[in-house]
Design an enzyme around this catalytic site. Structure first.
Site, short mmCIF file in Angstrom:
data_model
loop_
_atom_site.label_atom_id
_atom_site.label_comp_id
_atom_site.label_asym_id
_atom_site.label_seq_id
_atom_site.Cartn_x
_atom_site.Cartn_y
_atom_site.Cartn_z
N HIS A 125 0.93 -1.05 0.00
CA HIS A 125 -0.02 -0.10 -0.06
C HIS A 125 0.90 1.09 0.02
CE1 HIS A 125 -3.04 2.82 1.10
NE2 HIS A 125 -4.01 2.01 0.98
N ARG A 164 -6.17 10.58 0.02
CA ARG A 164 -5.86 10.81 -1.59
C ARG A 164 -7.20 11.16 -2.14
NH1 ARG A 164 -2.64 6.76 -3.46
NH2 ARG A 164 -2.64 5.59 -1.62
O1 MEZ Z 1 -9.13 -1.91 -0.34
C1 MEZ Z 1 -8.24 -1.50 0.38
O2 MEZ Z 1 -6.95 -2.16 0.22
C2 MEZ Z 1 -8.43 -0.41 1.30
C3 MEZ Z 1 -9.74 0.00 0.98
C4 MEZ Z 1 -7.51 0.34 1.68
C5 MEZ Z 1 -7.52 1.87 2.00
O3 MEZ Z 1 -6.74 2.35 1.47
O4 MEZ Z 1 -8.20 2.35 2.77
#
Ligand code: MEZ
Length: 532
Positions: free
Chosen positions: A318, A338
């Site tokens: 992420h 974002r």
């Molecule tokens: O789907 C995901 O991983 C999610 C919603 C994560 C996020 O950034 O909140």
């Protein structure tokens, strides 16, 4: 409240804020994306992967840490477990107490099957609980499942199994209704219309959310439903090996009480693996946004029994894990930050990319900014870039942060950082296992009959990269699907004699391949104490 070391860079971010808000960052071309991925995304670091020597994916490369647990010894000796007098007998055995497992259990129960859930922690201790930003569904007039498909297929590098992705997007609107009817409180306008936002790589606003604790709200509701239906849930009990019958079909699992280590046998006509992800494997030393039990157990269980993996070499980092302060290092900063307008800014106060490129491209670009370009900020535990959260209120109006992302505010406020007025420091964190067990559209593994898989343990729904909000969606769509089909299959199963011969066979393969290891798996919990 930032200390002196950050002040110079912080001043540059503040001075550039108005200009940066007005800036329309250009999207990268396909060639630019390929280039940044190949050079900076962790999936492309060849030294970090190992080729599997045994098992159904022999010859495929997977992360070294995953190879070690896939090619490891069982926690049991095949002949030391008595399978003749099972401790539990059920139609459908669900392994895992997160959103996918709960959805499967609810639907199997709804179909009239006997179902039980085993979970190594407690019901709801799962990545579902930690999901923040939302769940995608094309249910607005300007959108359609076909557009949702195109976004997700492209975002996943055109590698998704088309029939799985088609099911995901086509069942999405109904999944939202199902959750809503069960009691999930989605964010709505005053007239009851669902509020939807963009995520990275989405061409329409289709992210439904419960503020920035969407997963917790969904898990709360699903857990209530499981308990209300009086579905048996065996907490603190891990599945440590699948049991097959003499015909090679799934027939239950050997369980281990996490506290007493007592072994138990659960006999089942069908089995659903819903064990979740792998963040706690800390591939390549990355921190993680995942819950404590995310150790790829389902992949190990399935693999040892002979089930195939798909895309196990692809992980999702992420883009915005917390880089500072240390206490929450690696925790998730939702993409919704974002979506609401915050941009990524380097140490010089420059916006260096469009904030809503797909996750793999965004993560790789942040890594490049910090490494090759030397524009990262020293956060103590490594480098990071700014995510300029004060932009949100300037764009959306005062109060936007408290009404849309209150959990983010709270997470940082505890450490003296008020995200309404101060930007935050972020760096990629290990978030999601794109790959997993290979299934058909009915949720059954492609090569073990009556073994179903749902949620993050599945590979192929999203291809080689997943878009935001498609994971909360897949646990619901494929969790329900697995529950319905596992219940239906159970109604015509006549189990043969139970066996663990596959465990013995796998041990022989380890020896024949000359693999010298003292690792046992599934791992079940991370071993932080040992490392320290
Ligand atoms: O789907 C995901 O991983 C999610 C919603 C994560 C996020 O950034 O909140």
């Amino acid at each position: 409240m930032y200390s002196e070391q950050f002040k110079e860079s912080l001043a540059l971010v503040e001075a550039s804020r108005e200009k940066n808000i007005a800036l329309e960052p250009v999207r990268m071309t396909a060639e630019e994306k390929d280039k940044v991925l190949a050079s900076f995304h962790p999936d492309y670091k060849v030294d970090e992967f190992e080729v599997l020597k045994i098992g159904p994916n022999k010859g495929d490369r997977v992360p070294k840490e995953l190879a070690a647990i896939l090619q490891a010894h069982s926690r049991i000796k095949a002949d030391s477990v008595c399978l003749d007098k099972p401790d539990y007998e059920t139609d459908v055995l669900v392994i895992g107490g997160g959103g996918a497992g709960a959805s499967a259990a609810i639907e199997a129960n709804e179909a009239g099957a006997n179902v039980m859930v085993v979970t190594k922690l407690r019901m709801g201790d799962a990545n579902t609980m930690m999901a923040e930003g939302g769940i995608q569904a094309a249910d607005k007039p300007n959108d359609s499942p076909a557009i949702h498909f195109v976004d997700a297929y492209g975002g996943g590098h055109f590698a998704a199994k088309k029939e799985l992705l088609a099911k995901l997007v086509c069942d999405a609107p109904e999944a939202i209704q199902w959750l809503s009817n069960l009691g999930v409180e989605f964010d709505k306008e005053a007239d009851g219309t669902m509020i939807t936002t963009h995520g990275g790589g989405t061409s329409r606003k289709r992210m439904h959310a419960a503020k920035d604790y969407s997963g917790a709200e969904i898990m709360r509701t699903l857990r209530d439903e499981v308990l209300n239906r009086k579905i048996p849930v065996i907490d603190f009990t891990a599945a440590i090996e699948l049991i097959l019958d003499e015909n090679g079909n799934a027939a239950g699992a050997v369980l281990m009480n996490m506290e007493t280590k007592e072994l138990l046998v659960a006999k089942a006509k069908t089995v659903v693996i819903a064990t979740g992800g792998a963040g706690r494997m800390h591939y390549q030393g990355f921190p993680t946004s995942n819950h404590y039990g995310a150790t790829a157990d389902g992949l190990v269980l399935g693999y040892r029994a002979g089930a195939k993996l798909l895309y196990a070499e692809t992980l999702q980092y992420h883009p915005t894990g917390v880089a500072f302060p240390d206490q929450i290092f690696g925790a998730l900063v939702t993409e919704k930050v974002r979506s609401l307008g915050a941009k990524l800014v380097n140490k010089n106060g420059e916006v260096f990319m469009h904030p809503l490129e797909t996750r793999d491209v965004t993560a790789a670009s942040i890594i490049r900014e910090c490494s090759e370009r030397g524009n990262g900020i020293d956060c103590g535990n490594g480098l990071g870039v700014w995510l300029d959260t004060p932009m949100i209120e300037k764009i959306g109006g005062e109060g936007t942060i408290m009404s849309r992302i209150p959990a983010m505010w709270r997470m940082f406020e505890k450490y003296g950082i008020d995200i309404r007025y101060e930007p935050i420091l972020v760096y990629p964190t290990l978030h999601y296992q794109n790959g997993g067990l290979d299934i058909n559209v009915n949720g059954m593994t492609t090569n073990i009959k009556n073994l179903f898989v749902a949620g993050e343990a599945v590979g192929g729904i999203h291809g080689k990269n997943r878009l935001m909000g498609n994971s909360l969606l897949d646990i619901i769509v494929f969790g329900r699907n697995a529950g319905i089909n596992a219940a239906a299959a159970a109604s015509s199963v006549n189990l043969g004699k139970l066996t663990l011969s596959h465990v013995e066979k796998f041990e022989n393969e380890i020896a024949e391949a000359g693999i010298n290891t003292d690792t046992v798996s599934p791992k079940l919990l991370p071993d932080y104490t040992k490392k320290r």
